[in-house]
Design an enzyme around this catalytic site. Sequence first.
Site, PDB file in Angstrom:
ATOM      1  N   TYR A  67       0.825  -1.205   0.000  1.00 37.30           N
ATOM      2  CA  TYR A  67       0.000   0.000   0.000  1.00 37.30           C
ATOM      3  C   TYR A  67       0.864   1.263   0.000  1.00 37.30           C
ATOM      4  O   TYR A  67       0.481   2.288  -0.579  1.00 37.30           O
ATOM      5  CB  TYR A  67      -0.958  -0.001   1.191  1.00 37.30           C
ATOM      6  CG  TYR A  67      -2.123  -0.939   0.987  1.00 37.30           C
ATOM      7  CD1 TYR A  67      -3.258  -0.517   0.298  1.00 37.30           C
ATOM      8  CD2 TYR A  67      -2.081  -2.253   1.455  1.00 37.30           C
ATOM      9  CE1 TYR A  67      -4.326  -1.378   0.091  1.00 37.30           C
ATOM     10  CE2 TYR A  67      -3.146  -3.116   1.255  1.00 37.30           C
ATOM     11  CZ  TYR A  67      -4.268  -2.677   0.565  1.00 37.30           C
ATOM     12  OH  TYR A  67      -5.324  -3.545   0.352  1.00 37.30           O
TER      13      TYR A  67
ATOM     14  N   GLU B 197      -8.125  -7.547   5.320  1.00 37.06           N
ATOM     15  CA  GLU B 197      -7.334  -8.599   4.680  1.00 37.06           C
ATOM     16  C   GLU B 197      -6.601  -9.437   5.721  1.00 37.06           C
ATOM     17  O   GLU B 197      -6.487 -10.658   5.578  1.00 37.06           O
ATOM     18  CB  GLU B 197      -6.350  -7.966   3.684  1.00 37.06           C
ATOM     19  CG  GLU B 197      -7.044  -7.414   2.445  1.00 37.06           C
ATOM     20  CD  GLU B 197      -6.265  -6.318   1.748  1.00 37.06           C
ATOM     21  OE1 GLU B 197      -5.027  -6.254   1.935  1.00 37.06           O
ATOM     22  OE2 GLU B 197      -6.891  -5.501   1.039  1.00 37.06           O
TER      23      GLU B 197
END
Length: 385
Positions: A105, A147
């Site tokens: 990310y 996640e």
Amino acid sequence: MTETPSSVSLLSDAAQPIVAATATALAARMPEISVAFYQRLFDAHPELLDGMFSRANQATGRQASALASSIVTFAVLMLDGDHPIDLVRRIAHRHASLGVSPQQYAVVYEHLFAAIAADLGDAATDAVVAAWTEVYWLFADLLVAEESRLHNSQPNPAFWAEWRVADSTLASSTVRSMTFTPTDDTPIADALPGQYVSVRVPAADGLRQVRQYSLLSPGQVRRIAVKRDDGGEVSPVLHGLQPGAIVEISNPYGELTLDESDRPLVLATAGIGCTPALGFLEGLTAAGSDRRVMVLHADRSHDQWALRSEVANNVQQLKNGTLHTWLDGRRMRLEDVQLPENPVVVMCGPLGFMKSLRDQAVAAGIADEDVRYEMFGPDVWLKSV
């Protein structure tokens, strides 16, 4: 992940008016920004194309479109005071099936915001960049948390495991039904009806590519149906595999699963979109369900309808199951059937088919939140959020 009734408070007081004022303009530019972002990303990290990102989706622009839609949709949901739980779950399941790591990310942020600054020029003021940086990291943190929860709920920590082709048979002129068996004693996750797995294989040039396939049977069986795309990089490889060949398969994921209510269920599919519906039917028949189930399917012809006998056999085993078909180019019309009262509608098929069917369902008085869908590949629609 903790659900909250509203998420607008997640954005700072300083960021809220800036995001509100710039969301429309940024949304208009995001398709171009996303294309530039992916170019920057892969120039800096070409390894991400090996087993993570799909070259096919990059070529068609679907991945860029999905990225643009998801970020702006997330921001708009927050401004409207809605918690983006459905959006987060849908994307998190897809990321979990690909093995996306939290560290990635930060890499995405670096290149995405470089692309934003380059595209917007002087309009990318410090205040605008700071506000959208806040949006990005709120979104990313929610995704990372979900996640992580998904990974930790699996019976094994592996992103990928090797499975052996046990059987590969033609289900139609263009579709193969493939069954896999494990190569070792890695604990096998139980799949819920409607879930999918990611399958990773080397393309012709050796670079690994990934596709998602719905599981035809719930539980610990790994069976998928693969429609051959002669111009594709994955389906021709899978069609060419012989029993004994090894592929990499993820744990099962997917938030569109069989609910536990006793409300009537309408499964509306077209073409290869029948695969998640078959997973639903397998789960219902295994449970001996007396739920009312109406299966609607459209296809080019009777012969090209893959898995038709399995769908029909499962419907016949249900106490309250019915099957209706639209073949030879006939367009599915909900007015052709008597829909049950207060149904849950689950759709899978080409995007145009699902958009048309969703409009028909809403026009028939079905609440929009009761019309659910599965989309193969990047979600460029985000209808349910």
